[in-house]
Design an enzyme around this catalytic site. Structure first.
Site, PDB file in Angstrom:
ATOM      1  N   ASN A   1      41.727  38.018  39.424  1.00 37.06           N
ATOM      2  CA  ASN A   1      41.435  37.653  38.095  1.00 37.06           C
ATOM      3  C   ASN A   1      40.047  37.033  37.978  1.00 37.06           C
ATOM      4  O   ASN A   1      39.311  36.908  39.268  1.00 37.06           O
ATOM      5  CB  ASN A   1      42.273  36.817  37.442  1.00 37.06           C
ATOM      6  CG  ASN A   1      42.377  35.403  38.048  1.00 37.06           C
ATOM      7  OD1 ASN A   1      41.604  34.451  38.204  1.00 37.06           O
ATOM      8  ND2 ASN A   1      43.607  35.083  38.397  1.00 37.06           N
ATOM      9  N   ARG A   2      39.248  36.415  36.948  1.00 33.97           N
ATOM     10  CA  ARG A   2      37.858  36.341  36.755  1.00 33.97           C
ATOM     11  C   ARG A   2      37.825  34.603  37.304  1.00 33.97           C
ATOM     12  O   ARG A   2      36.576  34.137  36.970  1.00 33.97           O
ATOM     13  CB  ARG A   2      37.282  36.517  35.498  1.00 33.97           C
ATOM     14  CG  ARG A   2      37.313  38.025  35.158  1.00 33.97           C
ATOM     15  CD  ARG A   2      36.673  38.221  33.731  1.00 33.97           C
ATOM     16  NE  ARG A   2      36.752  39.480  33.277  1.00 33.97           N
ATOM     17  CZ  ARG A   2      35.839  40.722  33.614  1.00 33.97           C
ATOM     18  NH1 ARG A   2      34.909  40.230  34.492  1.00 33.97           N
ATOM     19  NH2 ARG A   2      36.077  41.600  33.013  1.00 33.97           N
TER      20      ARG A   2
END
Ligand code: CTP
Length: 397
Positions: free
Chosen positions: A208-209
């Site tokens: 994820n970011r």
């Protein structure tokens, strides 16, 4: 933290004296009033004018300057902090013996401010029992030290300590000394940061970011407040913070295992990480070739690390979670606080501009289990980290 603070920077005669110019500059840029004191040996390596140019203050070189007769007393007593960088073997020996035969040793003897030494010398000199004994004596008196590190020396390569700590490392240690004895002094703080990665095959991952920035800023700030900090980090681009023990992990399962291992020793757990909630149900042994033309991936849930710690939490542990929401953030965060039986939760709304993942700023709401609610408006993650630690200190009383 540095604005208006008085720092005496003692510089002794080692080649690392040139790096102390950078230290003087960094301190001055942060607003500290830096009084540089050069020994005779230091003056052989770097001139007073260089230090004067970066500090914009007079540089002190002698006990015997007309009109400055009492500086050997006043400099060390008016200071908030005395740093000696580099501290040569000779300086350590003279200070340990309580000598006062030049301005620097005299002010160290008369001074009342905390002292931070950055020893730097030839590796044989550092390994000599005389130097070890002098350093032990000075540490016993409450003086703090940073380094020396292992690295190239002026005389060539070395695999033993001798090289002065880098200016930014000295600065971080100076901040920890200056912060004094706060409530987190000596506390064991376990922080998680960053995303985790779940393998699809040997080369591909799902992640994820999360950048890890919030967790790293919290770890740095907790260490500056005197805590012993263990940072369990997923893959990030953040450099390891000074003083913090960084344990790198890849998957949510690895992060869970590392948290479990360190939980019994911890006083505070701060779960700032964004562990993957799902992982591929099957990890393939071999890379899936492009010629397949496409594939469908089935996911299964990973372990919820915070929930998994519930039966293992001991009475003195303060557990702090995060909640990343998109809309109705405070209500959802409150529900998470209850569901995960947290002492405190830090709520982000990813829909708010400047908040959440992969930016240097954040805006959060901090909620504790007694219903105390605090809004921290948009500011740098370093500042948000300070607010979170203030809230944790207040909660722990
Ligand atoms: N967390 C955890 N283990 C996971 C996922 C999240 O311990 N596998 C922790 C996070 O570090 C954070 C808190 O749980 O402190 C909340 O994370 P968040 O992603 O907001 O919530 P989730 O529990 O994943 O719930 P949901 O996806 O339903 O919002």
């Amino acid at each position: 933290m540095w604005r208006g603070r008085r720092v005496v920077l003692g510089v002794t005669g080692g080649i690392a004296a040139y790096k102390s110019v950078l230290l003087a500059r960094e301190l001055s840029l942060r607003g500290a009033l830096v009084d540089v004191v050069l020994t005779r040996g230091a003056g052989e390596f770097v001139g007073a004018v260089t230090f004067e140019s970066v500090t914009r203050r007079p540089v002190h070189t002698s006990l015997w300057e007309a009109g400055r007769a009492l500086e050997h007393v006043s400099l060390g007593q008016d200071a908030d902090l005395i740093i000696v960088a580099p501290a040569t073997a000779n300086l350590l020996a003279r200070a340990a013996a309580g000598m006062a035969d030049d301005l620097l040793t005299a002010l160290l003897l008369a001074g009342t401010a905390p002292v931070l030494l950055a020893p730097a010398m030839n590796d044989e000199m550092y390994a000599d029992p005389a130097t070890s004994a002098n350093l032990a004596l000075l540490r016993d008196r409450g003086w703090r030290t940073v380094g020396p590190n292992i690295g190239p020396l002026a005389e060539g390569a070395s695999d033993r300590p001798g090289r002065m700590a880098e200016p930014e490392e000295i600065l971080a240690h100076a901040e920890r000394v200056l912060a004094g004895d706060g409530p987190l002094q000596g506390a064991k703080v376990l922080v998680t940061a960053g995303p985790t990665r779940e393998a699809i095959d040997p080369v591909r991952v799902v992640t994820n970011r999360s950048s890890g920035k919030m967790g790293y800023r919290i770890a740095e700030a907790a260490w500056r407040r005197g805590a012993d900090v263990v940072l369990v980090s997923g893959p990030t681009l953040e450099p390891p913070p000074v003083g913090v023990t960084v344990l790198r992990v890849e998957s949510t399962a690895e992060m869970a295992a590392m948290v479990r291992r360190h939980l019994p020793d911890s006083d505070v757990l701060i779960m700032a990480a964004a562990p993957a909630d799902y992982r591929p149900a099957v990890t393939r042994d071999a890379k899936l070739p492009r010629s397949e033309g496409g594939f469908t991936l089935a996911f299964e849930s990973t372990e919820d690390i915070l929930v998994a710690t519930m039966p293992e939490r001991h009475a003195r542990l303060t557990t702090v979670g995060f909640a990343l929401e998109t809309g109705a953030a405070v209500e959802k965060g409150r529900a998470k606080l209850l569901r995960k039986q947290l002492d405190m939760i830090v709520i982000n709304d990813a829909l708010e501009p400047g908040a959440g993942f992969d930016v240097d700023t954040n805006a959060v709401t901090i909620l504790d289990c007694h219903g105390v609610e605090q809004r921290v408006t948009l500011r740098s993650k370093a500042e948000v980290a300070e607010s979170i630690l203030d809230a944790i200190e207040a909660y722990r009383g």
